[in-house]
Design an enzyme around this catalytic site. Structure first.
Site, PDB file in Angstrom:
ATOM      1  N   GLU A  33       0.841  -1.214   0.000  1.00 27.46           N
ATOM      2  CA  GLU A  33       0.000   0.000   0.000  1.00 27.46           C
ATOM      3  C   GLU A  33       0.865   1.248   0.000  1.00 27.46           C
ATOM      4  O   GLU A  33       2.035   1.193   0.352  1.00 27.46           O
ATOM      5  CB  GLU A  33      -0.840   0.060   1.295  1.00 27.46           C
ATOM      6  CG  GLU A  33      -1.798  -1.062   1.457  1.00 27.46           C
ATOM      7  CD  GLU A  33      -2.473  -1.037   2.827  1.00 27.46           C
ATOM      8  OE1 GLU A  33      -2.237  -0.103   3.620  1.00 27.46           O
ATOM      9  OE2 GLU A  33      -3.222  -1.982   3.089  1.00 27.46           O
ATOM     10  N   CYS A  78      22.125  45.865  10.383  1.00 25.35           N
ATOM     11  CA  CYS A  78      21.089  45.557   9.395  1.00 25.35           C
ATOM     12  C   CYS A  78      21.644  45.758   7.978  1.00 25.35           C
ATOM     13  O   CYS A  78      22.180  46.826   7.679  1.00 25.35           O
ATOM     14  CB  CYS A  78      19.875  46.463   9.616  1.00 25.35           C
ATOM     15  SG  CYS A  78      18.616  46.264   8.333  1.00 25.35           S
ATOM     16  N   CYS A  97      16.216  43.875  13.397  1.00 27.31           N
ATOM     17  CA  CYS A  97      16.597  45.264  13.188  1.00 27.31           C
ATOM     18  C   CYS A  97      15.552  46.124  13.908  1.00 27.31           C
ATOM     19  O   CYS A  97      14.371  46.074  13.579  1.00 27.31           O
ATOM     20  CB  CYS A  97      16.601  45.591  11.699  1.00 27.31           C
ATOM     21  SG  CYS A  97      16.690  47.366  11.415  1.00 27.31           S
ATOM     22  N   CYS A 149      19.639  49.004   6.499  1.00 26.60           N
ATOM     23  CA  CYS A 149      19.726  50.380   7.004  1.00 26.60           C
ATOM     24  C   CYS A 149      20.945  50.618   7.890  1.00 26.60           C
ATOM     25  O   CYS A 149      21.191  51.740   8.320  1.00 26.60           O
ATOM     26  CB  CYS A 149      18.447  50.745   7.755  1.00 26.60           C
ATOM     27  SG  CYS A 149      18.270  49.852   9.305  1.00 26.60           S
ATOM     28  N   CYS A 198      13.656  51.669   8.365  1.00 26.01           N
ATOM     29  CA  CYS A 198      14.284  50.594   7.588  1.00 26.01           C
ATOM     30  C   CYS A 198      13.349  50.210   6.440  1.00 26.01           C
ATOM     31  O   CYS A 198      12.224  49.747   6.667  1.00 26.01           O
ATOM     32  CB  CYS A 198      14.546  49.420   8.533  1.00 26.01           C
ATOM     33  SG  CYS A 198      15.277  47.994   7.749  1.00 26.01           S
ATOM     34  N   ASP A 242       1.000  10.600   3.455  1.00 23.89           N
ATOM     35  CA  ASP A 242       1.664  11.525   4.364  1.00 23.89           C
ATOM     36  C   ASP A 242       0.691  12.608   4.792  1.00 23.89           C
ATOM     37  O   ASP A 242       0.683  13.723   4.267  1.00 23.89           O
ATOM     38  CB  ASP A 242       2.878  12.143   3.651  1.00 23.89           C
ATOM     39  CG  ASP A 242       3.856  12.727   4.648  1.00 23.89           C
ATOM     40  OD1 ASP A 242       3.681  12.489   5.858  1.00 23.89           O
ATOM     41  OD2 ASP A 242       4.784  13.420   4.211  1.00 23.89           O
ATOM     42  N   TYR A 251      -7.195   2.517   5.228  1.00 27.10           N
ATOM     43  CA  TYR A 251      -6.284   1.382   5.082  1.00 27.10           C
ATOM     44  C   TYR A 251      -6.351   0.356   6.212  1.00 27.10           C
ATOM     45  O   TYR A 251      -5.489  -0.497   6.312  1.00 27.10           O
ATOM     46  CB  TYR A 251      -4.847   1.889   4.939  1.00 27.10           C
ATOM     47  CG  TYR A 251      -4.436   2.984   5.911  1.00 27.10           C
ATOM     48  CD1 TYR A 251      -4.366   2.747   7.274  1.00 27.10           C
ATOM     49  CD2 TYR A 251      -4.140   4.260   5.441  1.00 27.10           C
ATOM     50  CE1 TYR A 251      -4.004   3.740   8.152  1.00 27.10           C
ATOM     51  CE2 TYR A 251      -3.763   5.271   6.319  1.00 27.10           C
ATOM     52  CZ  TYR A 251      -3.699   5.006   7.668  1.00 27.10           C
ATOM     53  OH  TYR A 251      -3.330   5.994   8.535  1.00 27.10           O
ATOM     54  N   LYS A 277       2.034   4.702   1.703  1.00 23.43           N
ATOM     55  CA  LYS A 277       2.035   5.314   3.029  1.00 23.43           C
ATOM     56  C   LYS A 277       1.690   6.785   2.815  1.00 23.43           C
ATOM     57  O   LYS A 277       2.523   7.561   2.321  1.00 23.43           O
ATOM     58  CB  LYS A 277       3.395   5.158   3.704  1.00 23.43           C
ATOM     59  CG  LYS A 277       3.381   5.595   5.158  1.00 23.43           C
ATOM     60  CD  LYS A 277       4.649   5.182   5.860  1.00 23.43           C
ATOM     61  CE  LYS A 277       4.583   5.403   7.361  1.00 23.43           C
ATOM     62  NZ  LYS A 277       4.244   6.753   7.755  1.00 23.43           N
ATOM     63  N   LYS A 285      10.316   3.645   3.882  1.00 23.45           N
ATOM     64  CA  LYS A 285      10.290   5.102   3.681  1.00 23.45           C
ATOM     65  C   LYS A 285      11.092   5.484   2.442  1.00 23.45           C
ATOM     66  O   LYS A 285      12.223   5.012   2.275  1.00 23.45           O
ATOM     67  CB  LYS A 285      10.905   5.803   4.896  1.00 23.45           C
ATOM     68  CG  LYS A 285      10.167   5.500   6.190  1.00 23.45           C
ATOM     69  CD  LYS A 285       9.005   6.421   6.398  1.00 23.45           C
ATOM     70  CE  LYS A 285       9.495   7.668   7.064  1.00 23.45           C
ATOM     71  NZ  LYS A 285       8.439   8.455   7.667  1.00 23.45           N
TER      72      LYS A 285
END
Ligand code: IVH
Length: 666
Positions: A112, A405, A423, A408, A429, A116, A224, A114, A311
């Site tokens: 089957e 930053c 910042c 600025c 800014c 997610d 399932y 799997k 997996k």
């Protein structure tokens, strides 16, 4: 002439059938319009005849706006996980172990997908869905029946025949790729964080308090595992085929496998073919087909011995780092981003990958021009998972987080307990100013058309708009001076801004870009406070009593209003006519129950549970689905569960009846 009751029954049956044809079989018999007409007719009849109400009616799939905490329940059979394997050899070894344990007979297996998503357990009694429960901790899960009812491919009433009177079926709730992409586009447009993958999106959607929003997002479900005392067949495969005939979505990828060779071929085939499926999968599952053999093999403490997961490997690529950029977000957070030589990964070209924050960047120890591993496993957003040290350029230096930053030049700060550098130059800014402007005008915020990223930047660069309040003094003549605008379009833009003053308070609040205050929380805060004035006067502990507001959000709201610049902007917005109060029918009635958490249990005679929940909220209290040391009162009706009674007694929490409660809020 059929009676109304007969017509209602007929319509319900027909609509269930058409839902199945559309959502499970993918073969509709009637047009969407015809379907809607039948649904409307049923809605009208149900409105005339409340005595025939039924939670499993197809009209109930749209969900409701009433929020409800979740009650919890113990699973009849614990929800275990699966042992994982990562290679064909490991799966082959498992097959041999199974055959040995079953006295050397070669057993038939079932292969089957799997899926997610997020696991779900459904209980059916006499062919009707009665309860849907999440996995929770495997022993106890949340009851999410209202949300699950909105999933169109889940049968509320079974068709065909042969189902046991009482059984459980388990499956995976998933958000198909298309719905996932649409949802994330909406979230990005609204300035919210997109979900990292469909699994998180499905789990988050299933646990929404607003089932109408769940209904809108387009969840789907694959099944399932059938459990119960008198299952109709003695193999897993036949039971699943029967479940399919009762209306459940069972994947066509489910196949009988008779040898190790067939198992290996199944793995090789689906390793690539899974990419063509409409939903996310993170592996395959192999199960022993015979239920008698399953019984013989039994369980370990964590997982069945009769099943194993394989997996899929996360897709990984190697590519060279061009440079690390440091992006400034609208809240001032600096995010390091790896800019890469373009590389193909799971069907898309990756050029950039977030390095999240300083700590993560340091842990990876990235040097200039390094060759990096990029992965895209279950996560959709590509991730840097490591450095290929053998390829490191001799003498290259480690990438440093800047002290100032990048936009600025202001010195960055890092608050205690936070992973992010910020910042602090909020109003000087540029990327912060423009980012907040873009958020303010977004569809889910103030919904002002005609201001995209470029226009927002141009409005600021021309010096017309330095903060969101400046928008309301903007003149058409100014807008006309911006490239791409003419007289008409400039006037339209100004009209759009003027019209936005009618946007409700809850969205004004969301538009302010208060860190941590997302769309849903802003709604709850608006509902609980009723006005900007009230909100501005509240302390952090008072704010934390509002549903969904945690310590970080409460602190962030307080910090925001402690800044005089922010208060001035809010005042100017108020003077421009923006909504600073909830509409009259949404105003809270009192704060008698402020700071008090209630758990409601049992059946009531004077008001419905939902009405009690609303009353608690409108008097400033909070609802919760489960009893804990934080519960202040249990509001109990008839037939309150014994487990809850015992827990409340053990914790010494007062149990009150509806009359006592009504007196409290009088
Ligand atoms: S069987 C006792 N079959 O994977 C084991 N699980 O890691 C019953 N899952 O909790 C689970 N696809 O949420 C089974 N075809 C499949 C599955 C599947 C996805 C999920 C499920 C489970 C987890 C186990």
């Amino acid at each position: 002439m059929a009676t109304d009751k007969e017509r209602i029954d007929y319509l319900r049956k027909e609509l269930h059938r058409h839902n199945y044809n559309y959502y499970v079989r993918n073969e509709p018999e009637i047009s969407d319009k015809e379907f809607d007409m039948l649904l409307k007719e049923l809605e009208a009849l149900e409105l005339q005849h409340p005595e025939y109400a039924d939670p499993n009616s197809p009209t109930q799939r749209v969900g409701s706006d009433l929020s409800s905490g979740f009650e919890q329940v113990r699973h009849i059979y614990p929800m275990l996980s699966l042992a994982n394997t990562y290679s064909i050899d490991d799966v082959d070894a498992w097959v041999r172990r199974v055959d040995d344990a079953l006295a050397g007979e070669q057993s038939t297996l079932v292969g089957e997908m799997k899926f997610d998503g997020t696991g779900i357990s459904l209980i059916y009694e006499h062919g009707r869905l009665v309860r849907a429960v999440t996995r929770g901790d495997g022993q106890v899960g949340d009851i999410v029946t209202d949300n699950v009812r909105t999933i169109r491919s889940i049968p509320l009433e079974l068709q065909g025949e042969g189902w046991p009177d009482f059984f459980e079926i388990r499956g995976e709730i998933v958000l198909p790729w298309k719905a996932f992409e649409r949802l994330n586009e909406e979230r990005i447009a609204a300035g919210e964080t997109p979900f990292a993958n469909p699994r998180n999106a499905a789990a988050g959607t299933l646990k929404l308090l607003n089932s109408a929003e769940t209904a809108r997002r387009g969840l789907d479900a694959y099944f399932y595992y059938l459990l119960g005392e008198n299952l109709p067949a003695d193999t897993h495969y036949d039971n699943m085929l029967l479940a399919k005939s009762w209306g459940f979505k069972v994947s066509d990828a489910m196949t009988l496998l008779h040898s190790i060779d067939e198992v290996d071929k199944y793995i090789t085939y689906w390793d690539t073919e899974r990419k063509n499926l409409p939903v996310a999968t993170d592996g395959l599952v192999f199960k022993v087909n015979s239920l008698r053999s399953q019984l013989n093999l039994g369980f370990t403490a964590k997982s069945p011995r009769w099943a194993v997961a394989y997996k899929f490997a996360a897709e990984r690529a190697l590519t060279r780092l061009r440079f690390v950029s440091f992006d400034v977000g609208r809240s001032g957070i600096i995010t390091p981003v790896a800019n890469l030589e373009p590389v193909l990964l799971s069907g898309t070209i990756v050029k950039r990958a977030s390095l999240h924050n300083d700590d993560i960047m340091k842990a990876l120890d990235i040097h200039e021009h390094d060759t990096l591993y990029v992965e895209k496993g279950g996560e959709i957003i590509p991730k840097i998972t490591g450095v290929e040290i053998a390829e490191r350029v001799q003498g290259s230096s480690a990438v440093e987080f800047p002290a100032v930053c990048p936009s600025c030049g202001t010195r960055l700060i890092r608050n205690e307990g936070e992973a992010a550098w910020m910042c602090p130059n909020k109003y000087g800014c540029v990327p912060q100013i423009v980012g907040r402007l873009e958020h303010f005008v977004a569809r889910r915020a103030m919904n002002i058309d005609g201001i995209g990223e470029e226009t927002a930047a141009a409005l600021h660069a021309h010096g017309y708009v330095n903060n969101i309040a400046d928008l309301y003094t903007l003149q058409a003549e100014q807008v006309e001076k911006i490239e791409g605008f003419a007289r008409k379009s400039a006037q339209r833009l100004i009209e759009g801004i003027r019209e936005s003053i009618n946007v409700p308070f809850e969205r004004v609040l969301f538009s302010l870009s208060i860190p941590y205050l997302g769309e849903t929380t802003a709604k709850k805060v608006a509902k609980a406070t009723g006005s900007m004035d009230k909100l501005m006067s509240m302390s952090a502990p008072e704010l934390e009593a509002i549903p969904d507001v945690g310590p970080s959000t409460a602190k962030s709201i307080c910090d925001f209003f402690a800044d005089p610049d922010n208060c001035m902007i809010v005042e100017r917005l108020r003077l421009s006519g923006l909504q600073m109060e909830s509409a009259a029918d949404e105003q809270p009635q009192s704060d008698t129950l402020a700071g008090k958490t209630f758990v409601i249990s049992g059946v009531f005679s004077r008001h419905s549970r939902d009405e009690y929940k609303k009353m608690i909220e409108s008097h400033g209290g909070k609802n919760s689905g489960s009893i804990s040391s934080k519960t202040n009162y249990v509001l109990a009706g008839e037939n309150m569960g014994p487990a809850k009674l015992e827990k409340a007694a053990k914790l010494g929490i007062p149990i009150i009846d509806e009359d006592t409660f009504l007196k409290m809020i009088e």
